[in-house]
Write an enzyme that holds these catalytic residues in place. Structure first.
Site, PDB file in Angstrom:
ATOM      1  N   CYS A  61      51.029  46.777  18.062  1.00 59.28           N
ATOM      2  CA  CYS A  61      52.382  47.306  18.143  1.00 59.28           C
ATOM      3  C   CYS A  61      52.348  48.794  17.820  1.00 59.28           C
ATOM      4  O   CYS A  61      51.774  49.203  16.806  1.00 59.28           O
ATOM      5  CB  CYS A  61      53.292  46.570  17.150  1.00 59.28           C
ATOM      6  SG  CYS A  61      54.963  47.255  17.064  1.00 59.28           S
ATOM      7  N   CYS A  64      54.180  49.500  14.281  1.00 58.69           N
ATOM      8  CA  CYS A  64      53.680  49.131  12.953  1.00 58.69           C
ATOM      9  C   CYS A  64      52.194  48.790  12.904  1.00 58.69           C
ATOM     10  O   CYS A  64      51.646  48.608  11.820  1.00 58.69           O
ATOM     11  CB  CYS A  64      54.471  47.943  12.410  1.00 58.69           C
ATOM     12  SG  CYS A  64      54.190  46.387  13.293  1.00 58.69           S
ATOM     13  N   CYS A 110      58.419  42.488  18.146  1.00 55.30           N
ATOM     14  CA  CYS A 110      57.373  42.404  17.132  1.00 55.30           C
ATOM     15  C   CYS A 110      57.944  41.693  15.913  1.00 55.30           C
ATOM     16  O   CYS A 110      59.008  42.057  15.414  1.00 55.30           O
ATOM     17  CB  CYS A 110      56.895  43.804  16.760  1.00 55.30           C
ATOM     18  SG  CYS A 110      55.697  43.830  15.401  1.00 55.30           S
ATOM     19  N   CYS A 113      57.939  44.429  12.663  1.00 52.37           N
ATOM     20  CA  CYS A 113      58.853  45.568  12.561  1.00 52.37           C
ATOM     21  C   CYS A 113      60.091  45.447  13.444  1.00 52.37           C
ATOM     22  O   CYS A 113      60.900  46.361  13.488  1.00 52.37           O
ATOM     23  CB  CYS A 113      58.119  46.873  12.853  1.00 52.37           C
ATOM     24  SG  CYS A 113      57.612  47.090  14.573  1.00 52.37           S
ATOM     25  N   CYS A 135      55.753  40.434  29.853  1.00 52.83           N
ATOM     26  CA  CYS A 135      55.853  41.707  30.554  1.00 52.83           C
ATOM     27  C   CYS A 135      56.197  42.758  29.496  1.00 52.83           C
ATOM     28  O   CYS A 135      57.326  42.817  29.017  1.00 52.83           O
ATOM     29  CB  CYS A 135      56.943  41.573  31.610  1.00 52.83           C
ATOM     30  SG  CYS A 135      57.145  43.006  32.656  1.00 52.83           S
TER      31      CYS A 135
END
Length: 147
Positions: A61, A64, A110, A113, A135
């Site tokens: 991510c 984070c 995510c 975060c 996607c």
């Protein structure tokens, strides 16, 4: 721009210290990253760094540093965004119903975060083990190449 080497610093308890306000997120992220991750925007199709990437490694991510996907879960869907058939750890992402833009979709965020990553679609007929297409916006990811 944040990258895989730019992990979120730990809080006093060993967990990640995440920005709490939009201003803190704006300081951490580039403008396009902020719009996608925090405002649920979408990058233009075929514009992302990882659409055609074949490099082996781990996708984190951008907000984070949490591990989200692995390169062996990536496939060519020819949709204009990187596509994966499964998250690296099922707990790494959370799914939410999304009825924006006059459509019914499933948003992918995510779990650490709460950043917007993209959407997941099912039953499209891809020859993948899960029949799912995550996607994901390239700008929401950073790739840590396998060494």
């Amino acid at each position: 721009m944040a990258d895989s080497a730019d992990r979120t610093p730990a809080d006093g308890n060993g967990g990640p210290r995440l920005p709490r306000t939009d201003e803190e997120w704006r300081e951490r992220l580039a403008p396009e990253e902020f719009e996608v991750l925090r405002r649920s925007a979408t990058e233009r199709p075929w514009s992302g760094a990882y659409v055609d990437t074949k490099s082996e490694g781990v996708y984190h991510c951008r907000g984070c540093g949490t591990e989200l996907f692995r390169s062996d879960q990536k496939f060519d869907s020819h949709c204009g965004w990187p596509s994966f058939f499964d998250p690296a750890e099922s707990e790494a992402v959370v799914l939410h119903g999304d009825r924006s833009m006059g459509m019914v979709r499933t948003e992918v965020r995510c779990a650490t975060c709460d950043s917007h990553l993209g959407h997941v679609f099912y039953g499209e007929g891809y020859a993948t083990p899960t029949d799912a297409r995550y996607c994901i916006n390239s700008v929401a990811l950073s790739l840590e190449p396998r060494q």
